[in-house]
Motif scaffolding. Structure first.
Motif: not given
Length: 52
Positions: A42-51
């Motif tokens: 989930r954290d990785q997915d959130g980072e990708q969405m924010n990036g």
């Protein structure tokens, strides 16, 4: 008892047995290690969405 009623009874019994067999598994606690892996994803997915 006609064949259609007998088939329905058999299907009901199969359904009940499956519910009983899998209820125990469904009630088990999810291992902490698995929850940690889900959090990481989930954290990785959130980072990708924010990036983006």
């Amino acid at each position: 008892m006609d064949q259609e009623t007998n088939q329905h009874d058999i299907e009901d019994q199969i359904s009940e047995n499956l519910r009983r067999a899998f209820k125990e598994r469904a009630d088990e606690k999810v291992p902490d290690r698995f929850l940690d892996l889900l959090r990481q994803l989930r954290d990785q997915d959130g980072e990708q969405m924010n990036g983006q």
